[in-house]
Scaffold this active site. Sequence first.
Site, PDB file in Angstrom:
ATOM      1  CD  GLU A  61      -3.208   0.605   0.391  1.00 10.01           C
ATOM      2  OE1 GLU A  61      -2.669   1.631  -0.095  1.00 10.01           O
ATOM      3  OE2 GLU A  61      -4.441   0.424   0.389  1.00 10.01           O
ATOM      4  CG  ASN A 117      -8.840   3.381   1.229  1.00 11.08           C
ATOM      5  OD1 ASN A 117      -7.663   3.694   1.083  1.00 11.08           O
ATOM      6  ND2 ASN A 117      -9.230   2.156   1.488  1.00 11.08           N
ATOM      7  CG  ASP A 166      -7.725   0.199  -1.359  1.00 11.85           C
ATOM      8  OD1 ASP A 166      -6.954   0.972  -0.752  1.00 11.85           O
ATOM      9  OD2 ASP A 166      -7.912  -0.971  -0.981  1.00 11.85           O
TER      10      ASP A 166
END
Length: 296
Positions: free
Chosen positions: A17, A149, A199
């Site tokens: 991420e 997010n 996301d």
Amino acid sequence: MSHTITRFLDTTYQLAECPTWDDRQNRLLWTDIQGRTIQSMDWGTREITSWQFDNEVGSFGLTDGDRLVVSVWDRILLFDPKTGSSEVLAEVQTDVVSTRLNDGKVGPDGAFWVGTMDTNSPRDPIAGLFRVDAGGEVAEIRDELMCSNGLAWTPDGAYMYHSDTSPGWIECYAFEPQSGALGAKMLFAQQTNETGRPDGATVDASGNYWSAGVSAGVLNCFAPDGNLVHAITLPVQKPTMPCFCGPDLDHLVVTSIRQPSDATAIEPDTMSGGLFLVEGHGQTGLKTNRFRISGG
């Protein structure tokens, strides 16, 4: 437009991420959340350095000095990669035991904007979005979220994007880039499992909003007016965040989640959890904002 997608690195992570380009050090950084590390790749040599933390690293940001501002479960740290030392700047939502810090980015105002997520499944609306300044002051911006997010800002800093992955909405706020004050809010896009719930995200120099569609294996590119420009199919089911990187900010790298192998499949999944390079997009990115702290 034709897009080419290739594996960027051979390394696989459980939950990669927060890819972030550091122009001063000519390096790409990202987290392996469940591995509790921040990874750094020298752009010239491709050498990778890793720093270990004592809990899951949800996100991080660059600072105006040599340190990083890092979210570790429910703490915001100032971390020095050179010495490995860290200090706690702030604590966030410590009274809600099932939440952890998730997506976070430094805004044009020099503050660290970071959200939390409910770690249970199904998720409940117990998470929030927070702004953390250099003095360690934590301001709650939004509550009743499930999985915060998608933070990103327009090229002029006049608007901030934010999403909640579970219900699938992406919102856009008027933003004052000097003070961080928020103005009017509007619904920018509504996504589903099939179109790719949002996301992590980034914005390019033309103002397009790029969102990792974590439920559909796609990278969605929205024009500034909210219209979908591209839905790029990726070779993995769960992409997590795109990032424009490289000295000219013309490389687009996407991180992903490693999926459990399907015992009934002819070949095991060997791609998920990797970093991927998307070419043919014709865009460049924006310089990364830096957290403003006195003395670096």
